[in-house]
Design an enzyme around this catalytic site. Structure first.
Site, PDB file in Angstrom:
ATOM      1  N   LYS A  31       0.834  -1.202   0.000  1.00 21.94           N
ATOM      2  CA  LYS A  31       0.000   0.000   0.000  1.00 21.94           C
ATOM      3  C   LYS A  31       0.870   1.253   0.000  1.00 21.94           C
ATOM      4  O   LYS A  31       2.066   1.214   0.281  1.00 21.94           O
ATOM      5  CB  LYS A  31      -0.927   0.000   1.214  1.00 21.94           C
ATOM      6  N   TYR A  58      16.584  29.890   7.474  1.00 22.74           N
ATOM      7  CA  TYR A  58      15.416  30.683   7.832  1.00 22.74           C
ATOM      8  C   TYR A  58      15.281  30.806   9.351  1.00 22.74           C
ATOM      9  O   TYR A  58      15.415  29.831  10.087  1.00 22.74           O
ATOM     10  CB  TYR A  58      14.144  30.032   7.278  1.00 22.74           C
ATOM     11  N   MET A  68      12.763  24.593   0.972  1.00 25.07           N
ATOM     12  CA  MET A  68      11.977  23.827   0.017  1.00 25.07           C
ATOM     13  C   MET A  68      12.854  22.935  -0.843  1.00 25.07           C
ATOM     14  O   MET A  68      12.513  21.760  -1.088  1.00 25.07           O
ATOM     15  CB  MET A  68      11.150  24.748  -0.876  1.00 25.07           C
ATOM     16  N   ARG A  95     -10.659   0.718  15.416  1.00 24.28           N
ATOM     17  CA  ARG A  95     -10.509   1.461  14.168  1.00 24.28           C
ATOM     18  C   ARG A  95     -11.449   0.853  13.134  1.00 24.28           C
ATOM     19  O   ARG A  95     -12.471   1.418  12.818  1.00 24.28           O
ATOM     20  CB  ARG A  95      -9.039   1.440  13.720  1.00 24.28           C
TER      21      ARG A  95
END
Length: 371
Positions: free
Chosen positions: A35, A256, A304, A131
């Site tokens: 998956k 940053y 990024m 679940r």
């Protein structure tokens, strides 16, 4: 293609890990879980690599199964969440898929449909994770109804999922296992219970089928490694190179927000990899990387398209030096994706499945002698 970032996928390591899952549970069949694009590794390529080993695959949904069928994969495929709409039963039938049922509407839809060939069904029980699945009392009644309908149901299995099999000692795990063992005994039902951690650490969970997932890709799912999990091999290596170098004085900030400041005169390497590729922006200062096989650490926030690494103690670091974000370096040194995930305050699953499409996958398949 000149940007140096790529994800190298070692298909021989994938097969090694699958064989390890088999060896841990020799009386069980191991259903390889593919998956989420094989946990970010490429579902089609991984299925092709395992097709001669695995008797079945498992995916989350019909779309994932269709991708494998369209690529020519003929191995049985289980839909772990079953159908999402009654109209999908036609595809389950025509594609020869196996089907989980976890809700009454799915059972009703199956009883209202007449397949051309009876479908293998996996009845999911909520044994305490809360679940998906039927409460045990409901599951008993449904088991007998499904078992009696041989026009629609061929094989029938009892299935559940452990919430804490990764823990060294868990009362919840013991409670789930006791409940499931009792239910399976009453129904005389074949079972599929063990996920990766249970496959590795809890032989008493091994049933007719097991469902190894993350372990296939070389990540250790256990809270404390055991002899088996230490033998897992990393399948994905996220590899890039240094594209620039900066010398910064003591006290100077990098990146940053100026989160990281040099405690001494430092050499900073800029690496072509960022959160736009899927590398976790939450990675802390000090998150390890390998530069030419030597450990170095993240310095400053991930951007990024780039991240910055303190290579002050890697004197040979230069433009073009290899940087391994996780996986195996050219010299054989390994940086576990699990270790990187801990520095990001996450788990390996999110890092591996988070690799974005712009990161090219390069597959190689070099079997180790005697493997």
């Amino acid at each position: 293609m000149t940007r140096p970032l790529l994800a190298e996928i070692d298909l021989a390591a994938l097969r090694h890990n699958y064989r390890l899952a088999q060896a841990r549970a020799p009386v069980s069949q191991a259903m390889a879980v593919l998956k989420a694009n094989a946990y970010g590794h490429g579902a089609v390529a991984c299925a092709q690599a395992l097709e001669d080993l695995a008797p079945a695959f498992a995916v989350a949904c019909l779309e994932e199964a269709m991708e494998l069928r369209e690529a020519g994969i003929t191995t049985p495929i289980l839909l772990l969440e079953g159908i999402f709409d009654a109209s999908e039963l036609e595809y389950v039938d025509t594609l020869g898929l196996w089907m989980t049922v976890h809700s009454q509407w799915q059972v009703d839809a199956l009883f209202a449909y007449r397949p051309t060939t009876p479908i293998p069904v996996w009845l999911k029980v909520d044994s305490g994770m809360h679940r998906l699945g039927f409460p045990p009392r409901e599951a008993e009644g449904l088991w007998h109804k499904l078992q009696a309908d041989r026009g629609r149901v061929s094989e029938l299995y009892l299935m559940s999922h452990f919430a804490t099999a990764d823990a060294l000692d868990s009362q919840q795990f013991r409670q789930q296992l006791t409940l499931l063992q009792g239910l399976a005994k009453r129904l005389d039902a074949p079972t599929c219970l063990a996920n990766s951690p249970a496959t590795l650490a809890w032989p008493e969970t091994h049933g007719d089928w097991n469902r190894p997932g993350i372990m296939l890709y070389g990540s250790d799912p256990l809270e404390g490694a055991n002899d088996a999990s230490r033998r897992l091999r990393p399948v994905m290596t996220l590899r890039s190179r240094i594209i620039a170098l900066q010398d910064v004085a003591a006290g100077e900030p990098v990146g940053y927000g100026g989160r990281w400041r040099a405690s001494r005169r430092s050499r900073i390497a800029v690496v072509a990899c960022g959160y736009g590729d899927g590398y976790d922006r939450h990675a802390r200062d000090g998150t390890p990387v390998l530069v030419d096989g030597q450990r170095a650490s993240l310095a400053g926030r991930v951007s990024m398209d780039m991240l910055t690494v303190d290579v002050s103690d890697v004197p040979g670091a230069a433009i073009g030096s290899e940087v391994v974000l996780w996986g195996r370096a050219a010299g054989g040194e390994v940086l576990s994706v699990d270790e990187v995930a801990r520095h990001c305050e996450t788990i390996s699953y999110t890092l591996l499945t988070g690799m974005l499409p712009r990161v090219p996958r390069r597959y190689h398949d070099d079997e180790v002698a005697g493997d």
